[in-house]
Scaffold this motif. Structure first.
Motif, PDB file in Angstrom:
ATOM      1  N   GLY A  99       0.814  -1.210   0.000  1.00  0.00           N
ATOM      2  CA  GLY A  99       0.000   0.000   0.000  1.00  0.00           C
ATOM      3  C   GLY A  99       0.843   1.253   0.000  1.00  0.00           C
ATOM      4  O   GLY A  99       2.058   1.206   0.227  1.00  0.00           O
ATOM      5  N   ASN A 121      -3.143   0.770  -4.062  1.00  0.00           N
ATOM      6  CA  ASN A 121      -3.983   0.207  -3.011  1.00  0.00           C
ATOM      7  C   ASN A 121      -5.142  -0.628  -3.559  1.00  0.00           C
ATOM      8  O   ASN A 121      -5.409  -1.729  -3.056  1.00  0.00           O
ATOM      9  N   TYR A 162      -6.154   8.918   0.079  1.00  0.00           N
ATOM     10  CA  TYR A 162      -5.941   7.576   0.637  1.00  0.00           C
ATOM     11  C   TYR A 162      -7.257   6.856   0.935  1.00  0.00           C
ATOM     12  O   TYR A 162      -7.454   5.702   0.515  1.00  0.00           O
ATOM     13  N   LYS A 166      -8.996   2.954  -0.115  1.00  0.00           N
ATOM     14  CA  LYS A 166      -9.246   1.907   0.870  1.00  0.00           C
ATOM     15  C   LYS A 166     -10.730   1.559   0.950  1.00  0.00           C
ATOM     16  O   LYS A 166     -11.095   0.420   1.252  1.00  0.00           O
TER      17      LYS A 166
END
Length: 283
Positions: A99, A121, A162, A166
């Motif tokens: 990641g 990711n 980010y 995710k």
């Protein structure tokens, strides 16, 4: 004499870990080797991989096997996995731990940071799963465990590049769990909070004050502690693994009482911005 952790659940199974040369991935590699698995690792850093494969294996256990590849490069990753399966055998268990993260305010980040987060990711997880799945389907056996993040359950200020990546991992795992369960394949998603790893150290200088304040409400976990929780979660075939009592509390609050969670986070952000020149946060 083999370590007492060795268990029949993992003995001789080929566990492939992406991003397994440092942080949570390395802790997982170590813990699974101790339990009797044949562990292979894919990561970008050739020096770290060499250090890993140079480690003497504990008596009676298989040494690490590794190949260097960028998980965002589908062809390169497929080639690395093909070489590892030729050496170690078909992958029994996949853990995607590779990641990247670059904190920063949404309007200040470069477009590159958003693209890189998705490519590493999300697509890094997807490419690895697609590479190992056909053999698992043929055997009707296997597990796929994806390391998402607490930011995949609850988006935070400063994680605009980010958190969406995710969240995407979360959606992929939830879909795959439902699709693959009838075929004997277990899929789990892991949602750790901050973990004391080299990646956490690398992101600290880039954290805006509001993200630092939000993150500071929980102490970073040890990588070995998180790895142990992940391994136990896989053994129990849990579809959702949230390591740490405090982290689980935050996750439950975010899911069941989002208004309360938002109000709490908003107060922390407002306090962090109160002394920033030119900023007057709304009450």
């Amino acid at each position: 004499m083999a370590p007492t952790l060795t268990s029949a659940r993992w003995t001789a199974r080929h566990v492939l870990i992406t991003g397994g040369s440092s942080g949570i991935g390395l802790a997982l590699a170590t813990g699974l080797q101790e339990r009797g698995a044949r562990v292979s690792v894919v990561a970008r850093d050739a020096d770290r991989l060499n250090a890993l494969t140079d480690r003497p294996a504990p008596p009676g256990l298989a040494p690490f096997t590794a190949r260097s590849a960028d998980v965002a490069d589908q062809d390169g990753l497929q080639h690395a996995i093909t070489e590892l399966t030729s050496t170690v055998g078909p992958v029994s268990d996949l853990i995607t731990s590779a990641g990247t993260v670059r904190p920063g305010r949404f309007h200040e980040l470069d477009d590159l940071h958003f693209r890189e987060a998705i490519e590493v990711n999300y697509f890094g997880t997807l490419y690895a799963a697609r590479a190992v799945l056909p053999a698992m389907l043929e055997r009707r056996d296997g597990t796929i465990t994806c390391i998402s993040s607490a930011a995949g359950l609850y988006g935070l200020a400063g994680y605009a590049s980010y958190a969406p990546s995710k969240f995407a991992v979360r959606g992929l795992c939830e879909s795959l769990r439902m699709e693959l369960r009838p075929h004997g394949i277990h899929v789990a998603a892991v949602y750790p909070g901050d973990v004391d790893t080299p990646q956490l150290a690398m992101e600290q200088p880039f954290k805006p004050p509001e993200l630092a304040a939000l993150a500071g409400t929980l102490r970073p976990a040890r990588a070995a502690t998180v790895a142990d929780a992940v391994i136990r979660g896989i053994e129990a075939r849990r579809p959702v693994i949230v390591p740490g009592t405090a982290n689980r509390t935050v996750a439950i609050l975010a899911r069941l009482a989002p208004r309360l969670a938002n109000a709490y986070a908003d107060r922390i952000v407002a306090a962090a911005l109160r002394h920033r020149p030119g900023v007057s946060p709304r009450p």
